[in-house]
Write an enzyme that holds these catalytic residues in place. Structure first.
Site, short mmCIF file in Angstrom:
data_model
loop_
_atom_site.label_atom_id
_atom_site.label_comp_id
_atom_site.label_asym_id
_atom_site.label_seq_id
_atom_site.Cartn_x
_atom_site.Cartn_y
_atom_site.Cartn_z
N ARG A 67 -108.86 33.16 -29.72
CA ARG A 67 -109.44 31.83 -29.84
C ARG A 67 -108.79 31.14 -31.02
O ARG A 67 -108.97 31.51 -32.17
CB ARG A 67 -110.96 31.92 -30.01
CG ARG A 67 -111.66 32.43 -28.76
CD ARG A 67 -111.40 31.52 -27.58
NE ARG A 67 -112.27 31.82 -26.44
CZ ARG A 67 -112.40 31.04 -25.40
NH1 ARG A 67 -111.72 29.91 -25.31
NH2 ARG A 67 -113.19 31.38 -24.41
N ALA A 79 -116.32 32.83 -19.13
CA ALA A 79 -116.92 31.51 -19.23
C ALA A 79 -115.87 30.46 -18.97
O ALA A 79 -114.67 30.74 -19.03
CB ALA A 79 -117.53 31.31 -20.62
N GLU A 95 -114.70 29.98 -12.15
CA GLU A 95 -114.19 30.59 -13.39
C GLU A 95 -114.19 32.12 -13.31
O GLU A 95 -113.28 32.75 -13.83
CB GLU A 95 -115.00 30.11 -14.59
CG GLU A 95 -114.73 28.68 -14.98
CD GLU A 95 -113.37 28.47 -15.64
OE1 GLU A 95 -112.72 29.46 -16.04
OE2 GLU A 95 -112.95 27.32 -15.76
N GLU A 99 -110.61 33.85 -13.91
CA GLU A 99 -110.37 34.67 -15.10
C GLU A 99 -110.32 36.17 -14.80
O GLU A 99 -109.56 36.89 -15.43
CB GLU A 99 -111.45 34.40 -16.15
CG GLU A 99 -111.35 33.01 -16.74
CD GLU A 99 -112.34 32.77 -17.87
OE1 GLU A 99 -113.14 33.68 -18.20
OE2 GLU A 99 -112.31 31.67 -18.43
N GLU A 143 -103.52 30.72 -20.24
CA GLU A 143 -104.66 31.61 -20.44
C GLU A 143 -104.20 33.06 -20.46
O GLU A 143 -103.67 33.56 -19.47
CB GLU A 143 -105.66 31.38 -19.29
CG GLU A 143 -107.07 31.71 -19.59
CD GLU A 143 -108.01 31.16 -18.52
OE1 GLU A 143 -109.16 30.91 -18.87
OE2 GLU A 143 -107.61 30.99 -17.35
#
Length: 191
Positions: A67, A79, A95, A99, A143
């Site tokens: 992060r 999330a 999501e 993910e 990501e």
């Protein structure tokens, strides 16, 4: 029933301080309940969904993810941000697949949280997902994350040891524990 009008602040004017791809910062001049004036700065956020994804063996799906604002890797539940006009349940389903590669047969709405009430309008919806089927993830190009799993008790121990510090994850784990132990009923789903 109490009337809380003596607490309400009303906007006088509003300006955009900064606007980006996801967030907008605003500065408002407000009238205080006592008649005075003050200034409020806050961030507009589109909202998000956090998923407590429960595997058949009782473990939960977790992610390790860097992060940027804190420049470190965190352990958190899957999330994602709500797209404009998207229902929170659809966000959660999308999501989780993007993910982790998992889809779920059952979705239970556990509730919602407002994580930053002093400076943001963000709302995070919490879902429990069960009856999981593994598949291929569809992550965005920007990501990068690792999928891990742990029992609910191990997750709660990680919270206690300070290994999980993400607020949305902590709240969702606590709510899932209460729901799964039969100590509370899920909330009606919110739009």
């Amino acid at each position: 029933m109490h009337n809380y009008n003596d607490l309400i602040e009303t906007p006088i004017s509003s300006e955009v301080i900064a606007s980006g791809g996801m967030l907008t910062a605003r500065r408002d001049q407000v009238r205080l309940p006592n008649g005075g004036q003050s200034q409020r700065e806050y961030v507009l956020h589109p909202g998000a969904v956090v998923m407590v994804a429960l595997l058949d063996n009782g473990h939960l799906i977790l992610e390790r993810q860097f992060r940027y604002p804190l420049r470190r890797v965190f352990i958190e539940l899957p999330a994602g941000k709500i797209d404009q006009g998207e229902a929170p349940l659809l966000t959660g389903q999308r999501e989780l697949l993007e993910e982790t590669g998992y889809t779920a047969k059952e979705w239970v709405y556990l509730g919602l949280q407002h994580p930053c009430i002093g400076y943001s309008n963000e709302v995070i919806h919490i879902y429990l997902a069960r009856g999981l089927t593994a598949g291929e993830h569809k992550r965005d190009e920007d990501e990068a994350l690792h999928i891990i799993d742990a029992s609910l008790q191990d997750c709660l121990a990680m919270v206690q040891r300070g290994e999980i510090t993400d607020g949305k994850t902590i709240v969702a784990l606590m709510w899932a524990e209460k729901y799964l132990s039969g100590q509370w009923q899920p909330m009606p789903a919110q739009a």
